[in-house]
Design a protein around this motif. Structure first.
Motif, PDB file in Angstrom:
ATOM      1  N   HIS A  81     -43.139  90.496 -41.701  1.00 20.68           N
ATOM      2  CA  HIS A  81     -42.844  89.085 -41.492  1.00 20.68           C
ATOM      3  C   HIS A  81     -41.608  88.721 -42.299  1.00 20.68           C
ATOM      4  CE1 HIS A  81     -45.240  88.802 -45.227  1.00 20.68           C
ATOM      5  NE2 HIS A  81     -44.498  87.744 -45.478  1.00 20.68           N
ATOM      6  N   ILE A  85     -39.573  85.187 -43.858  1.00 14.03           N
ATOM      7  CA  ILE A  85     -39.655  83.756 -44.138  1.00 14.03           C
ATOM      8  C   ILE A  85     -38.258  83.265 -44.483  1.00 14.03           C
ATOM      9  CG2 ILE A  85     -40.656  81.944 -45.591  1.00 14.03           C
ATOM     10  CD1 ILE A  85     -43.047  83.823 -46.081  1.00 14.03           C
ATOM     11  N   VAL A 103     -41.399  81.161 -40.201  1.00 16.28           N
ATOM     12  CA  VAL A 103     -42.087  82.426 -40.457  1.00 16.28           C
ATOM     13  C   VAL A 103     -42.085  83.199 -39.141  1.00 16.28           C
ATOM     14  CG1 VAL A 103     -44.197  83.560 -41.235  1.00 16.28           C
ATOM     15  CG2 VAL A 103     -43.578  81.305 -42.163  1.00 16.28           C
ATOM     16  N   TYR A 129     -43.086  86.725 -37.284  1.00 16.00           N
ATOM     17  CA  TYR A 129     -43.909  87.938 -37.331  1.00 16.00           C
ATOM     18  C   TYR A 129     -43.422  88.909 -36.264  1.00 16.00           C
ATOM     19  CZ  TYR A 129     -47.315  85.312 -40.112  1.00 16.00           C
ATOM     20  OH  TYR A 129     -47.937  84.577 -41.078  1.00 16.00           O
ATOM     21  N   GLU A 168     -52.085  91.167 -43.422  1.00 17.21           N
ATOM     22  CA  GLU A 168     -50.688  90.740 -43.385  1.00 17.21           C
ATOM     23  C   GLU A 168     -50.590  89.223 -43.258  1.00 17.21           C
ATOM     24  OE1 GLU A 168     -46.571  90.997 -43.474  1.00 17.21           O
ATOM     25  OE2 GLU A 168     -47.971  92.645 -43.778  1.00 17.21           O
ATOM     26  N   ARG A 169     -51.425  88.634 -42.427  1.00 14.96           N
ATOM     27  CA  ARG A 169     -51.390  87.180 -42.262  1.00 14.96           C
ATOM     28  C   ARG A 169     -51.782  86.475 -43.554  1.00 14.96           C
ATOM     29  NH1 ARG A 169     -51.222  85.281 -36.747  1.00 14.96           N
ATOM     30  NH2 ARG A 169     -50.937  83.243 -37.679  1.00 14.96           N
ATOM     31  N   SER A 221     -51.446  87.654 -46.551  1.00 20.51           N
ATOM     32  CA  SER A 221     -50.340  87.884 -47.469  1.00 20.51           C
ATOM     33  C   SER A 221     -49.198  86.901 -47.233  1.00 20.51           C
ATOM     34  CB  SER A 221     -49.837  89.329 -47.318  1.00 20.51           C
ATOM     35  OG  SER A 221     -48.676  89.533 -48.073  1.00 20.51           O
ATOM     36  N   SER A 222     -48.877  86.625 -45.981  1.00 16.30           N
ATOM     37  CA  SER A 222     -47.782  85.700 -45.690  1.00 16.30           C
ATOM     38  C   SER A 222     -48.137  84.271 -46.095  1.00 16.30           C
ATOM     39  CB  SER A 222     -47.378  85.772 -44.215  1.00 16.30           C
ATOM     40  OG  SER A 222     -48.414  85.327 -43.380  1.00 16.30           O
ATOM     41  N   GLU A 254     -47.725  84.105 -49.821  1.00 13.92           N
ATOM     42  CA  GLU A 254     -46.298  84.042 -50.140  1.00 13.92           C
ATOM     43  C   GLU A 254     -45.741  82.643 -49.889  1.00 13.92           C
ATOM     44  OE1 GLU A 254     -42.110  86.192 -48.822  1.00 13.92           O
ATOM     45  OE2 GLU A 254     -44.002  87.030 -48.109  1.00 13.92           O
TER      46      GLU A 254
END
Length: 120
Positions: free
Chosen positions: A3, A5, A16, A18, A26-27, A29-30, A33
């Protein structure tokens, strides 16, 4: 999956994007972040682009993620535009779960329309 940003600062919009295989990890984690490193404006205005992903999250993982983002305090007043494929939508369960918990989200197939909606 990866991903990216980025910020459109003069509009206070965060994009964002992907790509590749989408997993729950992963989702999550984003989102972490975003909340830790990009919580710089009065409220989040997010453009989430999921047009280039392959959905690998199970239906239950999508439900979990939708409920998770709807409970994040940082997103309480957020405007969220999701760019998705009309022919093959990928985030239907996430969007449904988040909306049922009061999360404000709108789906688009045009980036121009999504940005215009976020600027209002």
């Amino acid at each position: 999956m990866s991903h990216k940003i980025e910020i459109i600062e003069n509009h206070e919009i965060i994009i964002v994007t992907y790509e590749g295989i989408m997993t729950l990890e992963e989702r999550l984690s984003s989102v972490h972040e975003l909340c830790c490193n990009f919580n710089i404006f009065k409220r989040f205005k997010l453009l989430i682009d999921v047009r280039s992903i392959k959905q690998e999250m199970t239906n239950i993982e999508q439900e979990i993620f939708g409920k998770y983002i709807a409970t994040k305090e940082e997103f309480n007043m957020a405007s969220v535009a999701v760019l998705d494929n009309i022919e093959k939508p990928t985030d239907q369960i996430v969007t449904k779960e988040a909306a049922e918990m009061g999360y404000q989200i709108q789906k688009f197939n045009s980036e121009k329309e999504a940005l215009a909606w976020l600027e209002n």
